[in-house]
Design a protein around this motif. Structure first.
Motif, PDB file in Angstrom:
ATOM      1  N   ASP A 116      -1.044   0.560   2.320  1.00 28.60           N
ATOM      2  CA  ASP A 116      -1.139  -0.089   3.628  1.00 28.60           C
ATOM      3  C   ASP A 116      -1.027  -1.591   3.425  1.00 28.60           C
ATOM      4  O   ASP A 116      -1.977  -2.242   2.993  1.00 28.60           O
ATOM      5  CB  ASP A 116      -2.459   0.256   4.307  1.00 28.60           C
ATOM      6  CG  ASP A 116      -2.584  -0.324   5.697  1.00 28.60           C
ATOM      7  OD1 ASP A 116      -1.600  -0.911   6.189  1.00 28.60           O
ATOM      8  OD2 ASP A 116      -3.655  -0.194   6.297  1.00 28.60           O
ATOM      9  N   SER A 117       0.152  -2.131   3.706  1.00 34.25           N
ATOM     10  CA  SER A 117       0.403  -3.552   3.459  1.00 34.25           C
ATOM     11  C   SER A 117      -0.443  -4.453   4.351  1.00 34.25           C
ATOM     12  O   SER A 117      -0.599  -5.638   4.068  1.00 34.25           O
ATOM     13  CB  SER A 117       1.889  -3.864   3.661  1.00 34.25           C
ATOM     14  OG  SER A 117       2.271  -3.505   4.978  1.00 34.25           O
ATOM     15  N   ALA A 118      -1.034  -3.893   5.421  1.00 36.51           N
ATOM     16  CA  ALA A 118      -1.876  -4.698   6.314  1.00 36.51           C
ATOM     17  C   ALA A 118      -3.275  -4.899   5.748  1.00 36.51           C
ATOM     18  O   ALA A 118      -4.048  -5.677   6.288  1.00 36.51           O
ATOM     19  CB  ALA A 118      -1.952  -4.043   7.683  1.00 36.51           C
ATOM     20  N   ASN A 173       2.278  -1.385   7.560  1.00 38.21           N
ATOM     21  CA  ASN A 173       1.065  -0.895   8.179  1.00 38.21           C
ATOM     22  C   ASN A 173       1.076   0.630   8.164  1.00 38.21           C
ATOM     23  O   ASN A 173       1.987   1.246   8.680  1.00 38.21           O
ATOM     24  CB  ASN A 173       1.019  -1.398   9.604  1.00 38.21           C
ATOM     25  CG  ASN A 173      -0.290  -2.016   9.969  1.00 38.21           C
ATOM     26  OD1 ASN A 173      -1.059  -2.361   9.090  1.00 38.21           O
ATOM     27  ND2 ASN A 173      -0.526  -2.171  11.247  1.00 38.21           N
ATOM     28  N   VAL A 174       0.053   1.253   7.600  1.00 38.23           N
ATOM     29  CA  VAL A 174      -0.040   2.707   7.546  1.00 38.23           C
ATOM     30  C   VAL A 174      -0.895   3.178   8.709  1.00 38.23           C
ATOM     31  O   VAL A 174      -2.001   2.694   8.918  1.00 38.23           O
ATOM     32  CB  VAL A 174      -0.663   3.178   6.206  1.00 38.23           C
ATOM     33  CG1 VAL A 174      -0.934   4.664   6.230  1.00 38.23           C
ATOM     34  CG2 VAL A 174       0.239   2.830   5.048  1.00 38.23           C
ATOM     35  N   ALA A 232      -9.332  -1.491   4.446  1.00 42.84           N
ATOM     36  CA  ALA A 232     -10.596  -1.767   3.748  1.00 42.84           C
ATOM     37  C   ALA A 232     -10.901  -0.725   2.677  1.00 42.84           C
ATOM     38  O   ALA A 232     -11.424  -1.058   1.609  1.00 42.84           O
ATOM     39  CB  ALA A 232     -11.742  -1.839   4.757  1.00 42.84           C
ATOM     40  N   GLY A 233     -10.572   0.554   2.929  1.00 42.15           N
ATOM     41  CA  GLY A 233     -10.818   1.603   1.944  1.00 42.15           C
ATOM     42  C   GLY A 233      -9.945   1.445   0.714  1.00 42.15           C
ATOM     43  O   GLY A 233     -10.400   1.594  -0.422  1.00 42.15           O
ATOM     44  N   GLN A 234      -8.659   1.127   0.919  1.00 46.94           N
ATOM     45  CA  GLN A 234      -7.752   0.900  -0.207  1.00 46.94           C
ATOM     46  C   GLN A 234      -8.185  -0.326  -1.001  1.00 46.94           C
ATOM     47  O   GLN A 234      -8.153  -0.314  -2.237  1.00 46.94           O
ATOM     48  CB  GLN A 234      -6.325   0.757   0.297  1.00 46.94           C
ATOM     49  CG  GLN A 234      -5.774   2.036   0.889  1.00 46.94           C
ATOM     50  CD  GLN A 234      -4.332   1.915   1.327  1.00 46.94           C
ATOM     51  OE1 GLN A 234      -3.646   0.947   1.017  1.00 46.94           O
ATOM     52  NE2 GLN A 234      -3.849   2.918   2.049  1.00 46.94           N
ATOM     53  N   ALA A 235      -8.616  -1.362  -0.306  1.00 47.08           N
ATOM     54  CA  ALA A 235      -9.104  -2.565  -0.993  1.00 47.08           C
ATOM     55  C   ALA A 235     -10.354  -2.245  -1.812  1.00 47.08           C
ATOM     56  O   ALA A 235     -10.523  -2.752  -2.929  1.00 47.08           O
ATOM     57  CB  ALA A 235      -9.397  -3.673   0.017  1.00 47.08           C
ATOM     58  N   ALA A 236     -11.224  -1.381  -1.279  1.00 49.21           N
ATOM     59  CA  ALA A 236     -12.440  -0.992  -2.005  1.00 49.21           C
ATOM     60  C   ALA A 236     -12.103  -0.259  -3.301  1.00 49.21           C
ATOM     61  O   ALA A 236     -12.777  -0.447  -4.320  1.00 49.21           O
ATOM     62  CB  ALA A 236     -13.327  -0.124  -1.117  1.00 49.21           C
ATOM     63  N   VAL A 237     -11.049   0.554  -3.275  1.00 60.11           N
ATOM     64  CA  VAL A 237     -10.614   1.271  -4.489  1.00 60.11           C
ATOM     65  C   VAL A 237     -10.183   0.261  -5.554  1.00 60.11           C
ATOM     66  O   VAL A 237     -10.609   0.324  -6.715  1.00 60.11           O
ATOM     67  CB  VAL A 237      -9.459   2.255  -4.175  1.00 60.11           C
ATOM     68  CG1 VAL A 237      -8.810   2.773  -5.454  1.00 60.11           C
ATOM     69  CG2 VAL A 237      -9.957   3.408  -3.329  1.00 60.11           C
ATOM     70  N   ARG A 238      -9.349  -0.685  -5.169  1.00 64.84           N
ATOM     71  CA  ARG A 238      -8.845  -1.672  -6.138  1.00 64.84           C
ATOM     72  C   ARG A 238      -9.972  -2.566  -6.662  1.00 64.84           C
ATOM     73  O   ARG A 238     -10.028  -2.881  -7.854  1.00 64.84           O
ATOM     74  CB  ARG A 238      -7.738  -2.501  -5.497  1.00 64.84           C
ATOM     75  CG  ARG A 238      -6.496  -1.683  -5.197  1.00 64.84           C
ATOM     76  CD  ARG A 238      -5.376  -2.555  -4.624  1.00 64.84           C
ATOM     77  NE  ARG A 238      -4.288  -1.735  -4.159  1.00 64.84           N
ATOM     78  CZ  ARG A 238      -4.045  -1.441  -2.888  1.00 64.84           C
ATOM     79  NH1 ARG A 238      -4.807  -1.910  -1.926  1.00 64.84           N
ATOM     80  NH2 ARG A 238      -3.016  -0.683  -2.561  1.00 64.84           N
ATOM     81  N   ILE A 298      -7.562   4.918   4.245  1.00 64.65           N
ATOM     82  CA  ILE A 298      -6.447   5.290   5.123  1.00 64.65           C
ATOM     83  C   ILE A 298      -5.247   5.748   4.287  1.00 64.65           C
ATOM     84  O   ILE A 298      -4.969   5.196   3.231  1.00 64.65           O
ATOM     85  CB  ILE A 298      -6.026   4.082   6.001  1.00 64.65           C
ATOM     86  CG1 ILE A 298      -7.170   3.664   6.911  1.00 64.65           C
ATOM     87  CG2 ILE A 298      -4.775   4.388   6.819  1.00 64.65           C
ATOM     88  CD1 ILE A 298      -7.559   4.666   7.952  1.00 64.65           C
ATOM     89  N   GLY A 299      -4.529   6.761   4.763  1.00 69.30           N
ATOM     90  CA  GLY A 299      -3.263   7.170   4.157  1.00 69.30           C
ATOM     91  C   GLY A 299      -3.359   8.097   2.970  1.00 69.30           C
ATOM     92  O   GLY A 299      -2.381   8.270   2.238  1.00 69.30           O
TER      93      GLY A 299
END
Length: 131
Positions: A61-63, A1-2, A66-72, A19-20
């Protein structure tokens, strides 16, 4: 979790905060092209519009941020996204641009924090603001 406080740079993708984010560098470019017409004896230069590039990195962020998921997801679907890069916090200098995720690459090893390096192909130029 970040923790949301890990990131040193604020970046949003389609209004969702990533995040992060630990680094980010928007590059607004104009290239010059040299050419010579048949009747000319001298080389001429003319500005050629180049949209620019944007590179940033974030701690994984292993949890499931939403922002990181949007990038991928944007990378996988080749989606045009709206970005905001805040240079001096939410109330200072920032830039906005649209772009496509060109690459997403993890660095590090499973025993340490994994950082993702992201490259964005800017579409339509970068606009600078103070808010």
């Amino acid at each position: 979790n970040v923790s949301p406080n890990v990131g040193k740079v604020k970046v949003t993708i389609n209004t969702t905060v990533i995040i992060g984010v630990t680094s980010g560098s928007p590059v607004d470019q104009t290239k010059m092209e040299e050419y010579m017409c048949d009747q000319d004896t001298a080389m001429r230069r003319s500005p050629v519009y180049d949209d620019g590039t944007y590179k940033f990195g974030f701690m994984d962020d292993s949890a499931g941020d939403a922002g990181q998921a949007a990038v991928r997801t944007a990378k996988a679907n080749h989606t045009l996204c709206a970005f905001v890069h805040y240079v001096r916090g939410a109330s200072g200098l920032n830039c906005t641009f649209n772009g496509y995720i060109e690459s997403v690459a993890p660095t590090g090893d499973p025993k340490t924090d994994v950082k993702w390096d992201v490259s964005v192909a800017v579409d339509g130029g970068i606009t600078w603001h103070t808010s």
